[in-house]
Write a protein that holds these residues in place. Structure first.
Motif: not given
Length: 136
Positions: A78-97
C-alpha cells in the motif's frame, strides 16, 4: 463545534508491535458516536502483531509504503492515498515496508459496552514478514 488540541504522541507497546511505532490520538467519539481515529507512524520494518477488530477497521495511508497481510497469506503493498477496509473479525497485520517509513490513519468503532474492539494475537514471524516484503 469543538477545537481539540493535538494529543501527545505515544510509543506503542512492544507486546503488540515489532519495531518502533508511534501513535497520535486524533479523535475518540462521545455517544452516540463510537468512532476512534489515530495517526500511526511506523519506522522501516515496523509492524503490528496479528489482530482483529470486532467492528472492522479502515486504514488510510498518508505517507510512505506499507504492507497489509491476512491469514490466507495475501499481502497488499500500500502507498500514500490508498485506503484499506478490514472487515469485522478478519485477522490481519499492517506496517511499514522494510526500507521506508509508513503512516496511516487508523479508524475503527468502539464497542457499545465500552470493551476493547481490538483482539491482539501473536507476533508476525520474521520469516513471514521477510517473505511479504519480497513478494508484494
Amino acid at each position: 463545534m469543538d477545537l481539540k488540541p493535538v494529543s501527545p504522541t505515544v510509543k506503542t507497546p512492544a507486546e503488540a508491535f515489532t519495531g518502533d511505532v508511534y501513535l497520535t490520538p486524533i479523535h475518540t467519539g462521545t455517544p452516540p458516536s463510537r468512532m476512534t481515529v489515530a495517526l500511526v507512524r511506523f519506522t522501516p520494518g515496523a509492524h503490528t502483531n496479528w489482530h482483529s477488530h470486532a467492528v472492522g477497521q479502515t486504514l488510510h495511508v498518508t505517507e510512505g509504503v506499507g504492507l497489509v497481510g491476512i491469514r490466507d497469506g495475501s499481502v497488499l503493498r500500500v502507498r500514500a492515498g490508498d485506503t484499506i477496509v478490514c472487515p469485522p473479525g478478519e485477522e490481519h497485520w499492517h506496517g511499514a515496508a522494510a526500507d521506508t517509513f509508513m503512516s496511516h490513519l487508523a479508524m475503527l468503532e468502539a464497542l457499545p459496552d465500552g470493551g476493547d474492539p481490538t483482539s491482539w494475537l501473536e507476533p508476525v514471524t520474521d520469516e513471514h514478514y521477510r517473505e511479504a516484503n519480497q513478494r508484494s
